[in-house]
Design a protein around this motif. Structure first.
Motif, mmCIF file in Angstrom:
data_model
loop_
_atom_site.group_PDB
_atom_site.id
_atom_site.type_symbol
_atom_site.label_atom_id
_atom_site.label_comp_id
_atom_site.label_asym_id
_atom_site.label_seq_id
_atom_site.Cartn_x
_atom_site.Cartn_y
_atom_site.Cartn_z
ATOM 1 N N PRO A 49 0.824 -1.207 0.000
ATOM 2 C CA PRO A 49 0.000 0.000 0.000
ATOM 3 C C PRO A 49 0.858 1.257 0.000
ATOM 4 N N SER A 50 0.256 2.381 -0.297
ATOM 5 C CA SER A 50 0.955 3.658 -0.244
ATOM 6 C C SER A 50 1.525 3.872 1.158
ATOM 7 N N SER A 52 3.980 2.094 2.445
ATOM 8 C CA SER A 52 4.427 0.822 3.041
ATOM 9 C C SER A 52 5.943 0.701 3.110
ATOM 10 N N HIS A 211 2.584 -0.625 -8.054
ATOM 11 C CA HIS A 211 1.311 -0.781 -7.342
ATOM 12 C C HIS A 211 0.312 -1.524 -8.217
ATOM 13 N N ALA A 226 4.176 -3.985 4.199
ATOM 14 C CA ALA A 226 3.147 -3.235 4.908
ATOM 15 C C ALA A 226 3.791 -2.656 6.156
ATOM 16 N N SER A 243 -4.189 -8.817 -6.553
ATOM 17 C CA SER A 243 -5.182 -7.822 -6.107
ATOM 18 C C SER A 243 -5.796 -8.216 -4.779
ATOM 19 N N MET A 246 -3.282 -7.485 -2.019
ATOM 20 C CA MET A 246 -3.187 -6.035 -1.822
ATOM 21 C C MET A 246 -4.407 -5.498 -1.072
ATOM 22 N N GLU A 250 -4.351 -3.485 2.451
ATOM 23 C CA GLU A 250 -4.897 -2.137 2.581
ATOM 24 C C GLU A 250 -5.964 -2.077 3.674
ATOM 25 N N ARG A 251 -6.734 -3.155 3.818
ATOM 26 C CA ARG A 251 -7.751 -3.207 4.890
ATOM 27 C C ARG A 251 -7.090 -3.204 6.252
ATOM 28 N N GLN A 253 -4.039 -2.092 6.950
ATOM 29 C CA GLN A 253 -3.352 -0.812 7.171
ATOM 30 C C GLN A 253 -4.344 0.301 7.488
ATOM 31 N N ALA A 254 -5.559 0.189 6.943
ATOM 32 C CA ALA A 254 -6.581 1.210 7.202
ATOM 33 C C ALA A 254 -7.072 1.121 8.642
#
Length: 254
Positions: A49-50, A52, A211, A226, A243, A246, A250-251, A253-254
């Motif tokens: 993710p952005s 990371s 990405h 991550a 995908s 990823m 992202e989930r 990290q959010a």
């Protein structure tokens, strides 16, 4: 005796790598205790993710940034404590770079851009190297464009010139940072095919930060980061599998 990087079948590696910005409560951790190597003759994708740490990892491995802690090797040579002049010489002679923004010199034509690493090193290509460069130009469809300057080329042609420049000196490893990010999907696939071909036909070692799951699906190996750590290390995967990983990262990290 310490095991050499080449004994491991690697062209580059890091051990217990940390990279921090700021101090105290304001300290931001970009990389946290990362130990990983880039395998010889293999196409490795680095994803996450952005934020990371994937671009930071590539920059440290390529000698473009210095670690806060840990050790870095290119081949069997530790580069952790090298000064700027030594690092510059090492990058010029042993590392190839392909960037999203192409980074071509606007005043040089195609051949001049490809020969730039030799000129910066104060040398000229040997007859054998010149034959290899001519073969590269032909393979990349650039033989009729050698006198064109970057502004006279399409984005895909400019990226092909950047790939030819990276391959010209036959470097130990090529680091590619989002190489298809500025290209349309068809041209991006062509560029990825060229990188794939360099691995299969020349045994080139490539590490690519991306990405894009479709771009990463061209790789033999995919490293997922991550929060500054390696969280997964996979072989070749299909875009939909990439995908899915990823999305999970992202989930979390959010």
């Amino acid at each position: 005796m310490e095991i050499q990087t080449s004994d491991m079948g690697l062209v580059a590696r890091v051990a217990q790598l940390g990279k921090y910005y700021g101090d105290g409560e304001r300290r931001v951790t970009a990389l946290d205790d990362v130990s990983i190597g880039i395998r010889r003759g293999q196409f490795t994708a680095i994803m996450g993710p952005s934020g990371s740490g994937k671009s930071t990892l590539m920059h440290v491995m390529a000698g473009l940034d210095t670690p806060s802690e840990g050790r870095v090797w290119l081949g069997d040579d530790e580069i952790t404590g090298l000064g700027d002049a030594a690092l510059t010489k090492l990058r010029r002679r042993r590392i190839g770079f392909v960037f999203q923004a192409f980074n071509l010199i606007p005043t040089l034509d195609v051949r001049g851009n490809i020969l730039l690493p030799f000129q910066l090193d104060g040398s000229a290509p040997t007859a054998e190297e010149q034959r290899r460069i001519d073969a590269l130009l032909a393979r990349l469809g650039l033989q009729d464009r050698v006198r064109h300057r970057p502004h006279e080329l399409s984005g895909g042609q400019q990226q092909r010139v950047a790939i030819a420049r990276a391959l010209a000196t036959r470097p130990d490893v090529i680091f590619a940072d989002e190489p298809t990010g500025a290209l349309d999907s068809r041209t991006g696939r062509e560029v990825l095919g060229l990188l794939r071909s360099a691995v299969e036909t020349s045994g080139q070692s490539i590490a690519m930060v991306t990405h894009d799951p479709i771009a990463a699906s061209h790789a033999d190996r995919i490293l997922f980061l991550a929060d500054g750590r390696i969280v997964a290390d996979h072989g070749a995967m299909r875009p939909e599998e990439i995908s899915s990983v990823m999305l999970q990262l992202e989930r979390v990290q959010a």
